[in-house]
Design a protein around this motif. Structure first.
Motif, PDB file in Angstrom:
ATOM      1  N   ILE A  76       0.853  -1.189   0.000  1.00  0.00           N
ATOM      2  CA  ILE A  76       0.000   0.000   0.000  1.00  0.00           C
ATOM      3  C   ILE A  76       0.892   1.243   0.000  1.00  0.00           C
ATOM      4  O   ILE A  76       1.733   1.416   0.874  1.00  0.00           O
ATOM      5  CB  ILE A  76      -0.933   0.010   1.223  1.00  0.00           C
ATOM      6  N   GLU A  77       0.698   2.120  -0.973  1.00  0.00           N
ATOM      7  CA  GLU A  77       1.475   3.344  -1.087  1.00  0.00           C
ATOM      8  C   GLU A  77       0.650   4.592  -0.792  1.00  0.00           C
ATOM      9  O   GLU A  77       1.207   5.601  -0.352  1.00  0.00           O
ATOM     10  CB  GLU A  77       2.074   3.460  -2.499  1.00  0.00           C
ATOM     11  N   VAL A  78      -0.633   4.536  -1.038  1.00  0.00           N
ATOM     12  CA  VAL A  78      -1.493   5.715  -0.866  1.00  0.00           C
ATOM     13  C   VAL A  78      -2.738   5.315  -0.089  1.00  0.00           C
ATOM     14  O   VAL A  78      -3.374   4.301  -0.407  1.00  0.00           O
ATOM     15  CB  VAL A  78      -1.897   6.316  -2.234  1.00  0.00           C
ATOM     16  N   VAL A  79      -3.063   6.089   0.935  1.00  0.00           N
ATOM     17  CA  VAL A  79      -4.319   5.941   1.675  1.00  0.00           C
ATOM     18  C   VAL A  79      -5.059   7.259   1.540  1.00  0.00           C
ATOM     19  O   VAL A  79      -4.641   8.286   2.087  1.00  0.00           O
ATOM     20  CB  VAL A  79      -4.075   5.593   3.155  1.00  0.00           C
ATOM     21  N   GLU A  80      -6.156   7.242   0.809  1.00  0.00           N
ATOM     22  CA  GLU A  80      -6.887   8.474   0.529  1.00  0.00           C
ATOM     23  C   GLU A  80      -7.791   8.864   1.696  1.00  0.00           C
ATOM     24  O   GLU A  80      -8.028   8.060   2.613  1.00  0.00           O
ATOM     25  CB  GLU A  80      -7.710   8.312  -0.752  1.00  0.00           C
ATOM     26  N   ASP A  81      -8.298  10.080   1.636  1.00  0.00           N
ATOM     27  CA  ASP A  81      -9.260  10.548   2.641  1.00  0.00           C
ATOM     28  C   ASP A  81     -10.485   9.638   2.654  1.00  0.00           C
ATOM     29  O   ASP A  81     -11.041   9.297   1.604  1.00  0.00           O
ATOM     30  CB  ASP A  81      -9.703  11.980   2.325  1.00  0.00           C
ATOM     31  N   GLY A  82     -10.892   9.250   3.860  1.00  0.00           N
ATOM     32  CA  GLY A  82     -12.088   8.438   4.001  1.00  0.00           C
ATOM     33  C   GLY A  82     -11.925   7.006   3.531  1.00  0.00           C
ATOM     34  O   GLY A  82     -12.929   6.338   3.248  1.00  0.00           O
ATOM     35  N   ALA A  83     -10.695   6.504   3.482  1.00  0.00           N
ATOM     36  CA  ALA A  83     -10.486   5.129   3.008  1.00  0.00           C
ATOM     37  C   ALA A  83     -11.190   4.114   3.892  1.00  0.00           C
ATOM     38  O   ALA A  83     -11.549   3.024   3.428  1.00  0.00           O
ATOM     39  CB  ALA A  83      -8.994   4.822   2.941  1.00  0.00           C
ATOM     40  N   PHE A  84     -11.413   4.442   5.157  1.00  0.00           N
ATOM     41  CA  PHE A  84     -12.026   3.488   6.085  1.00  0.00           C
ATOM     42  C   PHE A  84     -13.421   3.950   6.526  1.00  0.00           C
ATOM     43  O   PHE A  84     -13.911   3.542   7.577  1.00  0.00           O
ATOM     44  CB  PHE A  84     -11.114   3.280   7.298  1.00  0.00           C
ATOM     45  N   ASP A  85     -14.031   4.805   5.733  1.00  0.00           N
ATOM     46  CA  ASP A  85     -15.412   5.195   6.030  1.00  0.00           C
ATOM     47  C   ASP A  85     -16.336   3.982   5.947  1.00  0.00           C
ATOM     48  O   ASP A  85     -16.126   3.069   5.143  1.00  0.00           O
ATOM     49  CB  ASP A  85     -15.888   6.249   5.025  1.00  0.00           C
ATOM     50  N   GLY A  86     -17.363   3.978   6.778  1.00  0.00           N
ATOM     51  CA  GLY A  86     -18.318   2.875   6.777  1.00  0.00           C
ATOM     52  C   GLY A  86     -17.927   1.705   7.636  1.00  0.00           C
ATOM     53  O   GLY A  86     -18.487   0.615   7.491  1.00  0.00           O
ATOM     54  N   LEU A  87     -16.982   1.894   8.561  1.00  0.00           N
ATOM     55  CA  LEU A  87     -16.580   0.833   9.502  1.00  0.00           C
ATOM     56  C   LEU A  87     -16.759   1.369  10.920  1.00  0.00           C
ATOM     57  O   LEU A  87     -15.786   1.628  11.639  1.00  0.00           O
ATOM     58  CB  LEU A  87     -15.120   0.418   9.253  1.00  0.00           C
ATOM     59  N   PRO A  88     -17.975   1.525  11.370  1.00  0.00           N
ATOM     60  CA  PRO A  88     -18.221   2.194  12.650  1.00  0.00           C
ATOM     61  C   PRO A  88     -17.727   1.427  13.855  1.00  0.00           C
ATOM     62  O   PRO A  88     -17.508   2.024  14.914  1.00  0.00           O
ATOM     63  CB  PRO A  88     -19.747   2.347  12.684  1.00  0.00           C
ATOM     64  N   SER A  89     -17.561   0.099  13.743  1.00  0.00           N
ATOM     65  CA  SER A  89     -17.167  -0.709  14.896  1.00  0.00           C
ATOM     66  C   SER A  89     -15.681  -1.044  14.905  1.00  0.00           C
ATOM     67  O   SER A  89     -15.219  -1.759  15.800  1.00  0.00           O
ATOM     68  CB  SER A  89     -17.969  -2.021  14.909  1.00  0.00           C
ATOM     69  N   LEU A  90     -14.924  -0.574  13.938  1.00  0.00           N
ATOM     70  CA  LEU A  90     -13.511  -0.957  13.843  1.00  0.00           C
ATOM     71  C   LEU A  90     -12.743  -0.417  15.038  1.00  0.00           C
ATOM     72  O   LEU A  90     -12.715   0.796  15.291  1.00  0.00           O
ATOM     73  CB  LEU A  90     -12.906  -0.431  12.539  1.00  0.00           C
ATOM     74  N   ALA A  91     -12.085  -1.339  15.755  1.00  0.00           N
ATOM     75  CA  ALA A  91     -11.315  -0.967  16.942  1.00  0.00           C
ATOM     76  C   ALA A  91      -9.817  -1.157  16.761  1.00  0.00           C
ATOM     77  O   ALA A  91      -9.028  -0.556  17.488  1.00  0.00           O
ATOM     78  CB  ALA A  91     -11.786  -1.784  18.155  1.00  0.00           C
ATOM     79  N   ALA A  92      -9.387  -1.993  15.808  1.00  0.00           N
ATOM     80  CA  ALA A  92      -7.961  -2.270  15.610  1.00  0.00           C
ATOM     81  C   ALA A  92      -7.655  -2.243  14.123  1.00  0.00           C
ATOM     82  O   ALA A  92      -8.286  -2.959  13.339  1.00  0.00           O
ATOM     83  CB  ALA A  92      -7.579  -3.624  16.209  1.00  0.00           C
ATOM     84  N   LEU A  93      -6.660  -1.435  13.748  1.00  0.00           N
ATOM     85  CA  LEU A  93      -6.251  -1.311  12.352  1.00  0.00           C
ATOM     86  C   LEU A  93      -4.738  -1.458  12.294  1.00  0.00           C
ATOM     87  O   LEU A  93      -4.008  -0.774  13.026  1.00  0.00           O
ATOM     88  CB  LEU A  93      -6.674   0.045  11.786  1.00  0.00           C
ATOM     89  N   ASP A  94      -4.267  -2.344  11.417  1.00  0.00           N
ATOM     90  CA  ASP A  94      -2.833  -2.600  11.284  1.00  0.00           C
ATOM     91  C   ASP A  94      -2.426  -2.376   9.830  1.00  0.00           C
ATOM     92  O   ASP A  94      -2.815  -3.131   8.939  1.00  0.00           O
ATOM     93  CB  ASP A  94      -2.511  -4.032  11.711  1.00  0.00           C
ATOM     94  N   LEU A  95      -1.633  -1.332   9.607  1.00  0.00           N
ATOM     95  CA  LEU A  95      -1.107  -1.015   8.279  1.00  0.00           C
ATOM     96  C   LEU A  95       0.410  -1.172   8.218  1.00  0.00           C
ATOM     97  O   LEU A  95       1.074  -0.574   7.365  1.00  0.00           O
ATOM     98  CB  LEU A  95      -1.481   0.417   7.891  1.00  0.00           C
ATOM     99  N   SER A  96       0.966  -1.981   9.076  1.00  0.00           N
ATOM    100  CA  SER A  96       2.414  -2.123   9.172  1.00  0.00           C
ATOM    101  C   SER A  96       2.999  -2.762   7.919  1.00  0.00           C
ATOM    102  O   SER A  96       2.327  -3.491   7.191  1.00  0.00           O
ATOM    103  CB  SER A  96       2.780  -2.960  10.403  1.00  0.00           C
ATOM    104  N   HIS A  97       4.284  -2.455   7.707  1.00  0.00           N
ATOM    105  CA  HIS A  97       5.060  -3.049   6.611  1.00  0.00           C
ATOM    106  C   HIS A  97       4.427  -2.766   5.253  1.00  0.00           C
ATOM    107  O   HIS A  97       4.288  -3.664   4.413  1.00  0.00           O
ATOM    108  CB  HIS A  97       5.225  -4.559   6.833  1.00  0.00           C
TER     109      HIS A  97
END
Length: 384
Positions: free
Chosen positions: A108-129
């Motif tokens: 992943i090189e680009v994360v745009e605005d609102g890339a994770f919209d629509g995930l109201p319950s998300l508590a853990a996000l891992d974008l490592s490496h």
């Protein structure tokens, strides 16, 4: 009453049978699904998977995508938005129960605005490496419940612009508890991370931090005596000069806040290389005058130049010695002749001394002592 009870029982059995006969949501083609109290999906299809799968079951709780080629996460990428990047046409909430999302090693090189919209319950996000080079200021705006964000080894390629965007992206994460920023070559702590009121742990190990300034240390303390976040600092090139006295004093007063405090070691100056920071004497780091910090930094900066001059001086001396030995070797015959002549001259001189000693040692050759002044010499026949 009995027939009615029988009818109710029959209706109950029919409802249970209908529930059991209802087909479960199918597993996406590129993924592996593991049933249980919380549905777990793992998608790993290499370069074939270029966007998040669209057929993830709506009751999914945990989604892992590893080793794909996502490259760009567009707006509402997990909420059924337009795959071509039209973020305004997002399809709304599609995964209302998704709690954990892992997206490691996906290029992943680009994360745009609102890339994770629509995930109201998300508590853990891992974008490592992931080799991130661009991060939208509103990339995490649709994650009101996010508590853990891992960005380890993900911000190395972005430079100062990416770090500035990270500050803006972290600002709305009011519920964030854990933030992982290890291995990102950071030279300072992100100011936005220090302003997160509920942050409990900040991992900045394996970065390029040479120390923490007074402003950063004050930002780690919260108003009202509330405990600040735990800080992981190991494997940073700390400079144990005059400016490190603030960090050392803070560590000794809040050792429990830095679980890896015993692993902190000095990278400069050379005299303290690899010394544990906590083992240093604070008196050695105090500055007697207000300008001592700057002079200390200048002295440390001049250290490598001084060492280089010593090395050059040693090389010059070694070259002179080599030339001297070469001259001796090329003139070895003349030196041998000179030594032989010197030896013969010394022998002749010693023989002369030996001969004179033998002559002086014979009593018959000793001359008579001279008569004292005022005495009259008498002849043998004078009778006096």
């Amino acid at each position: 009453m009995a027939p009615r009870a029988g009818q109710l029982g029959l209706h109950g059995l029919l409802l249970v049978a209908a529930a059991l006969s209802q087909p479960a949501a199918p597993c996406p083609f590129q993924c592996y699904c593991f049933g249980g109290p919380k549905l777990l999906l793992r998608c790993a299809s290499g370069a074939e998977l270029r966007q998040p799968p669209r057929d993830v079951p709506p009751d999914a709780r945990n989604l892992t995508i590893v080793g794909a080629n996502l490259t760009v996460l567009r707006a509402a990428a997990f909420a059924g938005g337009d795959a071509d990047g039209d973020g305004d046409q997002a399809a709304g909430v599609r995964l209302p129960l998704l709690n954990a999302l892992r997206l490691t090693h996906n290029h992943i090189e680009v994360v745009e605005d609102g890339a994770f919209d629509g995930l109201p319950s998300l508590a853990a996000l891992d974008l490592s490496h992931n080799p991130l080079r661009a991060l939208g200021a509103g990339a995490f705006r649709g994650l009101p419940a996010l508590r853990s964000l891992q960005l380890n080894h993900a911000l190395v390629r972005g430079g100062p612009a990416l770090l500035a965007a990270l500050d803006a992206a972290l600002a709305p994460l009011a519920e964030l508890r854990l933030l992982g920023l290890a291995g990102n070559a950071l030279s300072r702590l992100p100011p936005a991370a220090l302003r997160l009121a509920r942050l409990e742990q900040l991992d900045v190990s394996l970065n390029a931090l040479t120390g923490l300034g007074p402003d950063e240390l004050r930002a780690l303390e919260r108003d009202g005596g509330l405990p600040g976040p735990r800080l992981l600092l190991a494997d940073n090139p700390l400079r144990c000069g005059c400016a490190a006295r603030h960090l050392l004093a803070w560590l000794r007063n809040a050792t429990e806040r830095v679980p890896d405090a015993r692993r902190l070691r000095c990278a400069a100056p050379r005299a303290l290389l690899d010394r544990p920071l906590l083992d240093l004497d604070g008196a050695r780091l105090r500055c007697a005058e207000s300008g001592a910090d700057a002079r200390g930094e200048e002295a440390e900066a001049a250290g490598p130049e001084l060492e280089a001059s010593y090395v050059f001086f040693g090389l010059v001396l070694a070259l002179i010695g080599l030339i001297f030995l070469m001259v001796l070797y090329l003139n070895r015959r003349g030196i041998q002749r000179w030594m032989r002549n010197l030896r013969e001259a010394c022998r002749d001189q010693m023989e002369g001394y030996h001969y004179r000693y033998e002559q002086d040692a014979d009593p018959r050759r000793v001359p008579a002592p001279a008569a004292p002044a005022g005495s009259r010499a008498t002849s043998p026949g004078s009778g006096l």
